[in-house]
Motif scaffolding. Structure first.
Motif, PDB file in Angstrom:
ATOM      1  N   LYS A 100       1.220  -1.010  -0.557  1.00 19.37           N
ATOM      2  CA  LYS A 100      -0.018  -0.277   0.007  1.00 19.37           C
ATOM      3  C   LYS A 100       1.184   1.205   0.074  1.00 19.37           C
ATOM      4  O   LYS A 100       2.218   1.294   0.965  1.00 19.37           O
ATOM      5  N   LEU A 101       0.390   2.163  -1.043  1.00 17.52           N
ATOM      6  CA  LEU A 101       1.054   3.511  -1.374  1.00 17.52           C
ATOM      7  C   LEU A 101       0.783   4.751  -1.117  1.00 17.52           C
ATOM      8  O   LEU A 101      -0.195   4.771  -1.577  1.00 17.52           O
ATOM      9  N   GLN A 102       0.547   5.382  -0.013  1.00 17.99           N
ATOM     10  CA  GLN A 102      -0.001   6.254   0.202  1.00 17.99           C
ATOM     11  C   GLN A 102       0.359   7.729   0.052  1.00 17.99           C
ATOM     12  O   GLN A 102       2.088   7.725  -0.671  1.00 17.99           O
ATOM     13  N   LYS A 103      -0.630   8.918  -0.459  1.00 18.57           N
ATOM     14  CA  LYS A 103      -0.333  10.187  -0.325  1.00 18.57           C
ATOM     15  C   LYS A 103       0.817  10.306  -1.545  1.00 18.57           C
ATOM     16  O   LYS A 103       1.759  11.091  -1.982  1.00 18.57           O
ATOM     17  N   LEU A 104       0.229   9.887  -2.421  1.00 18.12           N
ATOM     18  CA  LEU A 104       0.218   9.698  -3.613  1.00 18.12           C
ATOM     19  C   LEU A 104       0.511  11.068  -4.910  1.00 18.12           C
ATOM     20  O   LEU A 104       0.449  12.170  -4.323  1.00 18.12           O
ATOM     21  N   THR A 105       2.150  11.185  -5.184  1.00 17.98           N
ATOM     22  CA  THR A 105       2.762  12.435  -6.045  1.00 17.98           C
ATOM     23  C   THR A 105       2.905  12.092  -7.493  1.00 17.98           C
ATOM     24  O   THR A 105       3.237  11.093  -7.496  1.00 17.98           O
ATOM     25  N   PHE A 106       2.396  13.038  -8.303  1.00 16.48           N
ATOM     26  CA  PHE A 106       3.320  12.471  -9.846  1.00 16.48           C
ATOM     27  C   PHE A 106       4.454  12.054 -10.005  1.00 16.48           C
ATOM     28  O   PHE A 106       5.466  11.431 -10.945  1.00 16.48           O
ATOM     29  N   GLN A 107       5.876  12.176  -9.145  1.00 20.57           N
ATOM     30  CA  GLN A 107       6.757  11.825  -8.534  1.00 20.57           C
ATOM     31  C   GLN A 107       6.699   9.618  -8.795  1.00 20.57           C
ATOM     32  O   GLN A 107       7.974   9.236  -9.161  1.00 20.57           O
ATOM     33  N   ASP A 108       5.457   9.394  -7.735  1.00 16.70           N
ATOM     34  CA  ASP A 108       5.644   7.876  -7.858  1.00 16.70           C
ATOM     35  C   ASP A 108       5.456   7.297  -9.057  1.00 16.70           C
ATOM     36  O   ASP A 108       5.171   5.623  -8.973  1.00 16.70           O
ATOM     37  N   SER A 109       4.789   7.960 -10.320  1.00 12.72           N
ATOM     38  CA  SER A 109       4.703   7.139 -11.280  1.00 12.72           C
ATOM     39  C   SER A 109       5.510   6.102 -11.883  1.00 12.72           C
ATOM     40  O   SER A 109       6.556   6.800 -12.152  1.00 12.72           O
ATOM     41  N   GLY A 110       5.691   5.588 -12.977  1.00 16.97           N
ATOM     42  CA  GLY A 110       6.588   4.401 -12.776  1.00 16.97           C
ATOM     43  C   GLY A 110       6.406   2.589 -12.526  1.00 16.97           C
ATOM     44  O   GLY A 110       4.856   2.372 -12.241  1.00 16.97           O
ATOM     45  N   SER A 111       7.062   2.558 -13.651  1.00 17.78           N
ATOM     46  CA  SER A 111       7.354   0.861 -12.714  1.00 17.78           C
ATOM     47  C   SER A 111       8.064   0.070 -11.325  1.00 17.78           C
ATOM     48  O   SER A 111       9.019   0.909 -11.435  1.00 17.78           O
ATOM     49  N   TYR A 112       7.028  -0.630 -10.772  1.00 19.06           N
ATOM     50  CA  TYR A 112       8.223  -1.416  -9.498  1.00 19.06           C
ATOM     51  C   TYR A 112       7.769  -2.828  -9.753  1.00 19.06           C
ATOM     52  O   TYR A 112       7.332  -3.416 -10.066  1.00 19.06           O
ATOM     53  N   GLU A 113       8.905  -3.261  -8.772  1.00 15.80           N
ATOM     54  CA  GLU A 113       9.135  -4.807  -8.810  1.00 15.80           C
ATOM     55  C   GLU A 113       8.837  -5.250  -7.775  1.00 15.80           C
ATOM     56  O   GLU A 113       9.154  -4.819  -6.448  1.00 15.80           O
ATOM     57  N   CYS A 114       8.341  -6.832  -7.794  1.00 13.21           N
ATOM     58  CA  CYS A 114       7.892  -7.202  -6.494  1.00 13.21           C
ATOM     59  C   CYS A 114       8.877  -8.486  -6.367  1.00 13.21           C
ATOM     60  O   CYS A 114       8.715  -9.559  -6.958  1.00 13.21           O
TER      61      CYS A 114
END
Length: 276
Positions: A100-114
């Motif tokens: 869970k990622l909160q308080k989203l900003t535009f810098q959070d856009s992108g690809s994530y790896e688990c």
């Protein structure tokens, strides 16, 4: 119950399975939260103390969130994500490693790896996040010129939106306008659209439409204008010139009589002083 509803919706949307390396895409709202789905197969619940989970940006070294030795390990977490990430710890026993990622900003856009280290070891899973923002209620400005009227709408959102003008309610043919945009320090797009018109009809209406395809958002506002004479309050000279002229002449006569009376009084005073 609200939390459970959000989680179920996201899992249905993603169709998560880490055995597949397909990158899932999520559109998220600025300032809100998003759940990045990731799962694994639990072979033995008693062996969860050997579970190792790492969330990080794809093809990057910055750590978003780490879990091992039975707890969160955030010493090496990228400061950008400090205080904004969490796992569903009670769901680990069910194979849920979602973040869970909160308080989203535009810098959070992108690809994530688990990445999960566990037996059986699953393949890494990838989630793409696109952070967007709804456009605010447009700000209307009307500038009246001598023979024309300048209409201007301005609004803030993300990403860059499309602006159009139409005559009345007919949205089949757009009118010519001057559009501009810029990015503010907080990352938002400001979109402004101006249209100058000659107000020749008795009544005119123009419709402004702002479209943000990323959120399927459409804002439509119609401006109703009166003719130029009504807007500007054009001054019509009065047609009672004779009356005005008579008043002016009367005022001059009164001033003249007062002046003569004053001069006569002064003259008599001087004569009396000479006699004495």
């Amino acid at each position: 119950m609200k939390f459970q509803f959000n989680l179920v919706v996201l899992w249905m949307q993603l169709g998560v399975g880490v055995e597949s390396a397909v990158e899932n895409a999520i559109t998220a709202i600025y300032g809100q939260f998003v759940v990045l789905g990731c799962s694994f197969t639990v072979s033995d619940k008693s062996s969860l103390d050997k579970l190792f989970i790492t969330w990080q940006r794809k093809n990057a070294e910055n750590i978003v969130h780490s879990y091992y030795y039975g707890g969160d390990q955030l010493e090496n977490q990228d400061p950008q994500y400090a205080g904004r990430t969490s796992l569903f710890l009670e769901e680990l026993k069910n194979g849920n490693a979602s973040l869970k990622l909160q308080k989203l900003t535009f810098q959070d856009s992108g690809s994530y790896e688990c990445y999960i280290d566990y037996k059986p070891k699953p393949d890494p899973s990838f989630v793409s996040v696109n952070v967007v923002a709804h456009y605010d209620e447009p700000i209307l400005e009307i500038t009246q010129k001598l023979s024309s009227c300048l209409l201007s709408f301005k609004s803030r959102g993300y990403p860059k939106a499309n602006a159009s003008w139409y005559k009345g309610a007919n949205l089949s043919h757009s009118l010519s306008s001057k559009d501009s945009s810029y990015t503010s320090e907080d990352g938002f797009y400001w979109v402004q659209s101006k249209m100058e018109i000659n107000v020749t009809e008795k009544h005119s209406s123009y419709t402004f439409v702002l479209r943000n395809p990323a959120l399927n958002q459409t804002i439509s506002r119609t401006v109703h204008l009166l003719n130029l004479e009504s807007i500007t309050g054009t001054y019509h000279p009065p047609n009672n010139y004779p009356l005005i002229a008579s008043c002016i002449i009367l005022m001059l006569l009164v001033i003249f009589v007062l002046f003569c009376s004053y001069s006569s009084t002064q003259l008599r005073r001087q004569e009396m002083l000479m006699v004495n």
